[in-house]
Design a protein around this motif. Structure first.
Motif, PDB file in Angstrom:
ATOM      1  N   LEU A  11       0.838  -1.200   0.000  1.00 40.03           N
ATOM      2  CA  LEU A  11       0.000   0.000   0.000  1.00 40.03           C
ATOM      3  C   LEU A  11       0.876   1.255   0.000  1.00 40.03           C
ATOM      4  CD1 LEU A  11      -2.731  -1.134   2.562  1.00 40.03           C
ATOM      5  CD2 LEU A  11      -2.859  -1.143   0.052  1.00 40.03           C
ATOM      6  N   PRO A  12       0.310   2.401  -0.356  1.00 44.25           N
ATOM      7  CA  PRO A  12       1.092   3.641  -0.401  1.00 44.25           C
ATOM      8  C   PRO A  12       1.864   3.889   0.897  1.00 44.25           C
ATOM      9  CG  PRO A  12      -1.070   3.998  -1.353  1.00 44.25           C
ATOM     10  CD  PRO A  12      -1.098   2.616  -0.766  1.00 44.25           C
ATOM     11  N   LEU A  13       3.131   4.248   0.760  1.00 41.62           N
ATOM     12  CA  LEU A  13       4.040   4.527   1.883  1.00 41.62           C
ATOM     13  C   LEU A  13       4.142   3.347   2.842  1.00 41.62           C
ATOM     14  CD1 LEU A  13       3.358   8.278   2.763  1.00 41.62           C
ATOM     15  CD2 LEU A  13       4.503   7.271   0.791  1.00 41.62           C
ATOM     16  N   HIS A  14       3.832   2.151   2.379  1.00 40.97           N
ATOM     17  CA  HIS A  14       3.839   0.932   3.199  1.00 40.97           C
ATOM     18  C   HIS A  14       2.837   1.018   4.357  1.00 40.97           C
ATOM     19  CE1 HIS A  14       7.203  -0.159   0.789  1.00 40.97           C
ATOM     20  NE2 HIS A  14       8.014   0.727   1.327  1.00 40.97           N
ATOM     21  N   TYR A  15       1.756   1.731   4.111  1.00 39.73           N
ATOM     22  CA  TYR A  15       0.640   1.801   5.071  1.00 39.73           C
ATOM     23  C   TYR A  15       0.212   0.369   5.429  1.00 39.73           C
ATOM     24  CZ  TYR A  15      -4.067   3.029   6.784  1.00 39.73           C
ATOM     25  OH  TYR A  15      -5.201   3.172   7.535  1.00 39.73           O
ATOM     26  N   VAL A  21       5.033   3.922  10.168  1.00 39.18           N
ATOM     27  CA  VAL A  21       6.226   3.890   9.325  1.00 39.18           C
ATOM     28  C   VAL A  21       7.012   5.155   9.642  1.00 39.18           C
ATOM     29  CG1 VAL A  21       7.161   3.808   6.981  1.00 39.18           C
ATOM     30  CG2 VAL A  21       4.986   2.657   7.496  1.00 39.18           C
ATOM     31  N   SER A  22       8.306   5.010   9.917  1.00 42.00           N
ATOM     32  CA  SER A  22       9.146   6.156  10.251  1.00 42.00           C
ATOM     33  C   SER A  22      10.037   6.527   9.069  1.00 42.00           C
ATOM     34  CB  SER A  22      10.022   5.829  11.466  1.00 42.00           C
ATOM     35  OG  SER A  22       9.227   5.586  12.606  1.00 42.00           O
ATOM     36  N   GLN A  23      10.263   7.814   8.917  1.00 44.64           N
ATOM     37  CA  GLN A  23      11.075   8.304   7.799  1.00 44.64           C
ATOM     38  C   GLN A  23      12.541   7.895   7.950  1.00 44.64           C
ATOM     39  OE1 GLN A  23      13.521  10.967   8.237  1.00 44.64           O
ATOM     40  NE2 GLN A  23      14.140  10.828   6.078  1.00 44.64           N
ATOM     41  N   SER A  24      13.182   7.586   6.843  1.00 44.81           N
ATOM     42  CA  SER A  24      14.616   7.310   6.815  1.00 44.81           C
ATOM     43  C   SER A  24      15.114   7.376   5.380  1.00 44.81           C
ATOM     44  CB  SER A  24      14.928   5.931   7.405  1.00 44.81           C
ATOM     45  OG  SER A  24      16.246   5.520   7.077  1.00 44.81           O
ATOM     46  N   GLY A  64      14.518   4.718   2.565  1.00 45.61           N
ATOM     47  CA  GLY A  64      13.631   5.353   1.603  1.00 45.61           C
ATOM     48  C   GLY A  64      12.206   5.501   2.089  1.00 45.61           C
ATOM     49  N   ASP A  65      11.952   5.216   3.350  1.00 49.04           N
ATOM     50  CA  ASP A  65      10.593   5.273   3.892  1.00 49.04           C
ATOM     51  C   ASP A  65      10.163   6.706   4.182  1.00 49.04           C
ATOM     52  OD1 ASP A  65      10.242   2.541   3.805  1.00 49.04           O
ATOM     53  OD2 ASP A  65      10.971   2.224   5.844  1.00 49.04           O
ATOM     54  N   ARG A  66       8.876   6.949   3.962  1.00 50.55           N
ATOM     55  CA  ARG A  66       8.250   8.205   4.362  1.00 50.55           C
ATOM     56  C   ARG A  66       7.218   7.915   5.446  1.00 50.55           C
ATOM     57  NH1 ARG A  66       6.157  10.547  -1.120  1.00 50.55           N
ATOM     58  NH2 ARG A  66       6.318   8.349  -1.747  1.00 50.55           N
ATOM     59  N   PRO A  67       6.857   8.911   6.240  1.00 49.64           N
ATOM     60  CA  PRO A  67       6.100   8.650   7.466  1.00 49.64           C
ATOM     61  C   PRO A  67       4.632   8.280   7.270  1.00 49.64           C
ATOM     62  CG  PRO A  67       7.304  10.734   7.585  1.00 49.64           C
ATOM     63  CD  PRO A  67       7.307  10.305   6.152  1.00 49.64           C
ATOM     64  N   VAL A  68       4.184   7.360   8.104  1.00 50.77           N
ATOM     65  CA  VAL A  68       2.761   7.108   8.338  1.00 50.77           C
ATOM     66  C   VAL A  68       2.574   7.265   9.842  1.00 50.77           C
ATOM     67  CG1 VAL A  68       0.863   5.464   8.228  1.00 50.77           C
ATOM     68  CG2 VAL A  68       2.581   5.502   6.398  1.00 50.77           C
ATOM     69  N   VAL A  69       1.881   8.314  10.245  1.00 49.58           N
ATOM     70  CA  VAL A  69       1.760   8.635  11.664  1.00 49.58           C
ATOM     71  C   VAL A  69       0.297   8.746  12.056  1.00 49.58           C
ATOM     72  CG1 VAL A  69       3.973   9.834  11.659  1.00 49.58           C
ATOM     73  CG2 VAL A  69       1.870  11.140  11.350  1.00 49.58           C
ATOM     74  N   ALA A  70       0.034   8.612  13.350  1.00 52.45           N
ATOM     75  CA  ALA A  70      -1.343   8.622  13.850  1.00 52.45           C
ATOM     76  C   ALA A  70      -1.444   9.433  15.128  1.00 52.45           C
ATOM     77  CB  ALA A  70      -1.831   7.197  14.091  1.00 52.45           C
ATOM     78  N   ASN A  71      -2.562  10.110  15.281  1.00 54.29           N
ATOM     79  CA  ASN A  71      -2.942  10.756  16.550  1.00 54.29           C
ATOM     80  C   ASN A  71      -4.114  10.012  17.153  1.00 54.29           C
ATOM     81  OD1 ASN A  71      -2.371  14.334  15.903  1.00 54.29           O
ATOM     82  ND2 ASN A  71      -0.978  12.718  16.533  1.00 54.29           N
ATOM     83  N   LEU A  79       3.489  16.420  13.428  1.00 53.58           N
ATOM     84  CA  LEU A  79       4.368  17.222  12.580  1.00 53.58           C
ATOM     85  C   LEU A  79       5.832  16.858  12.801  1.00 53.58           C
ATOM     86  CD1 LEU A  79       2.650  20.713  12.942  1.00 53.58           C
ATOM     87  CD2 LEU A  79       2.739  19.319  10.866  1.00 53.58           C
ATOM     88  N   HIS A  80       6.196  16.629  14.041  1.00 52.57           N
ATOM     89  CA  HIS A  80       7.565  16.233  14.367  1.00 52.57           C
ATOM     90  C   HIS A  80       7.925  14.938  13.635  1.00 52.57           C
ATOM     91  CE1 HIS A  80      10.689  16.047  17.908  1.00 52.57           C
ATOM     92  NE2 HIS A  80      11.248  16.285  16.738  1.00 52.57           N
ATOM     93  N   GLY A  81       6.973  14.002  13.577  1.00 47.93           N
ATOM     94  CA  GLY A  81       7.208  12.757  12.868  1.00 47.93           C
ATOM     95  C   GLY A  81       7.193  12.938  11.360  1.00 47.93           C
ATOM     96  N   MET A  82       6.269  13.740  10.857  1.00 51.37           N
ATOM     97  CA  MET A  82       6.122  13.899   9.410  1.00 51.37           C
ATOM     98  C   MET A  82       7.251  14.721   8.798  1.00 51.37           C
ATOM     99  SD  MET A  82       1.995  14.215   8.748  1.00 51.37           S
ATOM    100  CE  MET A  82       1.685  15.646   9.778  1.00 51.37           C
ATOM    101  N   PHE A  83       7.800  15.673   9.539  1.00 52.18           N
ATOM    102  CA  PHE A  83       8.858  16.532   9.009  1.00 52.18           C
ATOM    103  C   PHE A  83      10.243  15.903   9.100  1.00 52.18           C
ATOM    104  CE2 PHE A  83       6.287  20.647   9.864  1.00 52.18           C
ATOM    105  CZ  PHE A  83       5.717  20.571   8.595  1.00 52.18           C
ATOM    106  N   SER A  84      10.335  14.746   9.700  1.00 57.60           N
ATOM    107  CA  SER A  84      11.634  14.091   9.861  1.00 57.60           C
ATOM    108  C   SER A  84      12.377  14.020   8.533  1.00 57.60           C
ATOM    109  CB  SER A  84      11.425  12.684  10.424  1.00 57.60           C
ATOM    110  OG  SER A  84      12.666  12.013  10.551  1.00 57.60           O
ATOM    111  N   ASP A  85      13.642  14.413   8.564  1.00 56.90           N
ATOM    112  CA  ASP A  85      14.477  14.382   7.361  1.00 56.90           C
ATOM    113  C   ASP A  85      15.888  13.946   7.767  1.00 56.90           C
ATOM    114  OD1 ASP A  85      15.443  14.656   4.804  1.00 56.90           O
ATOM    115  OD2 ASP A  85      15.578  16.845   4.869  1.00 56.90           O
ATOM    116  N   VAL A  86      15.990  12.681   8.199  1.00 57.54           N
ATOM    117  CA  VAL A  86      17.257  12.133   8.673  1.00 57.54           C
ATOM    118  C   VAL A  86      17.634  10.926   7.825  1.00 57.54           C
ATOM    119  CG1 VAL A  86      16.816  12.925  11.032  1.00 57.54           C
ATOM    120  CG2 VAL A  86      16.157  10.597  10.372  1.00 57.54           C
ATOM    121  N   LYS A  87      18.879  10.515   7.945  1.00 52.98           N
ATOM    122  CA  LYS A  87      19.351   9.379   7.152  1.00 52.98           C
ATOM    123  C   LYS A  87      19.046   8.054   7.816  1.00 52.98           C
ATOM    124  CE  LYS A  87      23.386   7.619   4.660  1.00 52.98           C
ATOM    125  NZ  LYS A  87      24.814   7.859   4.304  1.00 52.98           N
ATOM    126  N   TYR A  88      19.284   7.976   9.132  1.00 46.86           N
ATOM    127  CA  TYR A  88      19.256   6.681   9.806  1.00 46.86           C
ATOM    128  C   TYR A  88      17.971   6.489  10.608  1.00 46.86           C
ATOM    129  CZ  TYR A  88      24.131   7.193   8.582  1.00 46.86           C
ATOM    130  OH  TYR A  88      25.294   7.394   7.877  1.00 46.86           O
TER     131      TYR A  88
END
Length: 733
Positions: free
Chosen positions: A49-53, A472-475, A479-486, A517-526
């Motif tokens: 699924l999109p972004l590995h949802y 899903v956490s960004q890295s 190559g992952d992009r975030p899937v976050v929940a409130n 936002l803190h999770g979605m804006f993540s732009d780190v390598k590891y």
């Protein structure tokens, strides 16, 4: 190791006994017999699924155990290959290999622990109990592997010569520190002792959390006569009737409890005896015998934590826990809390005097004897004082705060104005509950940034409070992009009725979206540094900052619309909302500090000072009195037997909310001084801080953003602790 994030809850509860080789053999054998074919188990490969949802429509509870077993076996094989690699240790063949290990386990545990929090059931509870010690064993099998640690230490010792960028060097340092804190330098005998402690803590921690959830449901108050519910709205009474029917109590009414000491209906119910019943049902949870009594668990867990700290070379568990936080020491935390407590209690006493005057006047007018203010009276009469002082009550506000409108035209609109984000609801992705909402999140350039899940409603299968989590956490490495929940705990109205929010629920929505936002804006390598992987006493900072937009004039005007007519909230009422948000701060600060200081008192005990089960509640009373925070009308926000924060990831860390609020108050001041809400300011906050995750020291991040070290004065002013003023209360705790 990606699994570190997924197993955060399990790790907080402990570890186990088997040696590495035995664990590997046992888990491999179990996996060989228990694992289902990869094609049948959705965790054995990445979600398509999109972004590995997550594939919620395909995930069955029966998938978890095979995925856990196979995932642990797979990761242990990967780790053993790293540890036994005959090539000299390099950043790639050791640290990066660890970062990429455990993919199956990571996917399975991420979904499992998120679902345990938001929608548990008997099967999941049993799995949690069955696997808590196994997960702890898995962590120990990695963290206490001598060969693996030797490779990490070799890299650590020469980290400045590895030709790494700053983020790579920091990753080596964090791995080394984590392994040492997990006991890598202990003797074999002490490692065995530590494993045994961790295994027991894992089991007891799971039992504690399950007891809390069970009793918050079992302790719900049953009301026979609808007349006793005078003060509640028709919608609330209907919901109470529906809750009773669900328990096969037709004709009665059930007042469900939240996990906090205070309960929302106390602000509305006119029947004082019922208010007392609800309050006492709340504060007596877990401490008065019976199936869900947690006092023995508390005593044992605190003793084990103190013993663990001593084994690792620390005088107390607080000293151990705080070493890798921004606070660093118990003394620093004590100084902060101690500075705040006296003015907070003084403010609370002033507020209590106003409430007592209201009680006396009301009783005199009714020609009835007056009574002394009690904890179950505070919310009710504080609402009356607020009405008198600001000439409005909560019921006037709620029609202007319909849930989805607040989310889309308030929370999302603020993110658009500050960061340029846009949102589009989607209905094609599977859900774990029908009443959750899913949105694609697009960056200012139109590219997809993340997927956001919002789960607003309270239910018996959901833990208390409000929180954010990542599926899903960004890295950049993966190559992952975030899937976050409130997740919130808003009472769900009867079918066909709108979800109308209190002001506290509105600010909590903004708060939790700050975490998102803190999770979605993540732009780190590891993966190690992704999103909210920051010190515990820093993680609440971005969420508290985001609260400031809830009553920001241009934002509030955009979403405060009547749910039936669409009419904007009158300016006079808008002004009152802003003014009244700074009301009752003595109570809010005192109840919070009571819990924060209680947490420190427990975790600053040496092993020989921890009381037995019979001494748990007396210790609570004595410690609060010794700290000068014991004020009977304002009990702690959480009492020990249902203080879930400190039995999980916030052990010795509940102070983090107020510690982070120092940074928050400084940041709000920075925004005001730089023109308030604007793309320029938002982009600066995102670039210098929100996007960095844990890749840079937390306090350095703050200074990079603000241009100076944090100062306490803005917090004292915000909380009204300078000259008797009033200030706004925090949300989301």
């Amino acid at each position: 190791m990606t699994t570190r994030l997924a197993l955060a809850l399990a790790v907080a509860l402990g570890a186990t006994t088997p040696a590495f080789a035995n664990a590997l053999d046992a888990m491999s054998a179990t996996a060989a017999t228990a694992a289902t074919p990869a094609s049948a188990n959705p965790f054995f490969s990445e979600s398509p699924l999109p972004l590995h949802y997550p594939q919620f429509d395909k995930i069955q509870d029966s998938d978890f155990a095979p995925a856990f077993d196979a995932g642990m076996a797979q990761q242990l094989k990967e780790v053993e290959a790293i540890a036994n690699n005959k090539a000299k240790p390099t950043f790639d063949n050791t640290i990066i290999a660890l970062e990429k290990s455990g993919q199956v386990l990571d996917r399975a545990t991420t979904v499992f622990f998120n679902l345990v929090g938001t929608d548990t059931n008997d099967t999941r509870k049993q799995l949690q109990a069955d696997y808590s010690a196994k997960f702890a064993a898995h962590r120990d099998a990695i963290s206490l592997n001598g060969k693996l640690f030797a490779r990490i230490q070799a890299l650590y010792d020469k980290r400045d010569t590895l030709d790494l960028d700053a983020e790579g060097v920091r990753l080596v340092e964090k791995y080394y520190t984590d392994f040492v804190r997990d006991g890598a330098k202990l003797s074999d005998a002490d490692k065995a002792t530590l494993k045994s402690m961790n295994a027991e803590m894992a089991r007891l921690g799971t039992q504690f959390s399950q007891n809390v959830l069970a009793e918050v449901n079992a302790a719900a108050v049953v009301v026979d006569d609808v007349k006793q519910l005078d003060g509640l709205s028709e919608e609330q009474i209907s919901a109470a009737a529906e809750a009773a029917k669900a328990r096969k109590l037709d004709g009665k009414y059930v007042i469900a409890l939240l996990n906090t000491t205070g309960q929302p209906p106390l602000a509305q119910l006119k029947n004082r005896e019922l208010r007392q019943r609800i309050f006492e049902a709340s504060v007596n949870r877990g401490s008065h015998g019976g199936e869900f009594d947690n006092t023995a668990l508390v005593a044992r867990i605190m003793k084990l934590r103190a013993d663990k700290a001593k084994l690792l070379g620390f005088p107390t568990y607080a000293a151990y826990s705080l070493e890798n936080q921004t606070a660093k020491t118990p003394e620093a935390v004590n100084a902060m809390l101690g500075q705040l407590a006296p003015p907070a209690v003084a403010n609370a006493k002033r507020e209590a005097a106003d409430l007592q005057k209201m009680i006396d006047a009301e009783q005199k007018a009714a020609r009835k004897p007056t009574f002394k203010l009690e904890p179950w009276d505070w919310a009710f009469y504080s609402e009356k004082v607020r009405q008198a002082k600001y000439n409005f009550d909560e019921s006037q506000l709620k029609p202007y705060f319909e849930f989805k409108n607040v989310l889309e035209n308030g929370v999302f609109y603020a993110a658009n104005q500050e960061y340029g984000l846009t949102f589009k609801e989607r209905h094609d992705l599977p859900k774990y509950r029908d009443d959750i909402y899913i949105y694609d999140v697009f960056d200012a350039d139109g590219k997809q940034l993340a997927i956001f899940i919002h789960d607003p409603y309270a239910r018996a299968s959901k833990r208390g409070g409000a929180w954010m989590n990542s599926y899903v956490s960004q890295s950049a490495l993966t190559g992952d992009r975030p899937v976050v929940a409130n997740h919130l705990n808003i009472p769900k109205p009867p079918a066909g009725q709108p979800t109308l929010l209190t002001w506290d629920e509105v600010t909590t929505m903004f708060h939790e979206f700050g975490h998102a936002l803190h999770g979605m804006f993540s732009d780190v390598k590891y993966p190690y540094f992704s999103g909210t992987s920051v010190p515990r006493d820093f993680v609440e900072f971005p969420s508290q900052v985001n609260e400031m937009w809830a009553d920001y004039p241009s934002i509030l005007q955009h979403y405060a619309k009547h749910y039936q007519t669409g009419a904007a909230m009158p300016q006079a009422l808008l002004d009152k909302v802003v003014a009244a948000s700074k009301f009752n701060q003595g109570f809010a600060t005192t109840e919070y500090l009571g819990a924060a200081m209680l947490d420190q008192n427990w975790h600053q005990l040496s092993a020989d000072k921890v009381p037995d089960a019979a001494g748990v509640m007396p210790f609570e009373v004595q410690s609060l009195a010794a700290d000068g925070i014991a004020y009977a009308p304002v009990p702690p926000r959480y009492r020990t037997p249902y203080f879930s924060h400190i039995m999980g990831g916030y052990a010795a860390g509940y102070y983090a909310y107020i510690w982070s609020e120092v940074l928050d108050a400084n940041t709000q001041q920075w925004f005001r001084e730089h023109g308030g809400l604007s793309r320029e300011n938002g982009d600066h906050f995102r670039k210098t801080l929100l996007s960095k995750g844990g890749s840079v020291d937390a306090m350095q991040l703050f200074q990079n953003f603000a241009g100076h070290a944090p100062q306490i004065e803005p917090l004292l002013e915000k909380r009204g602790l300078t000259s008797g003023g009033e200030a706004a209360a925090p949300a989301g705790k």
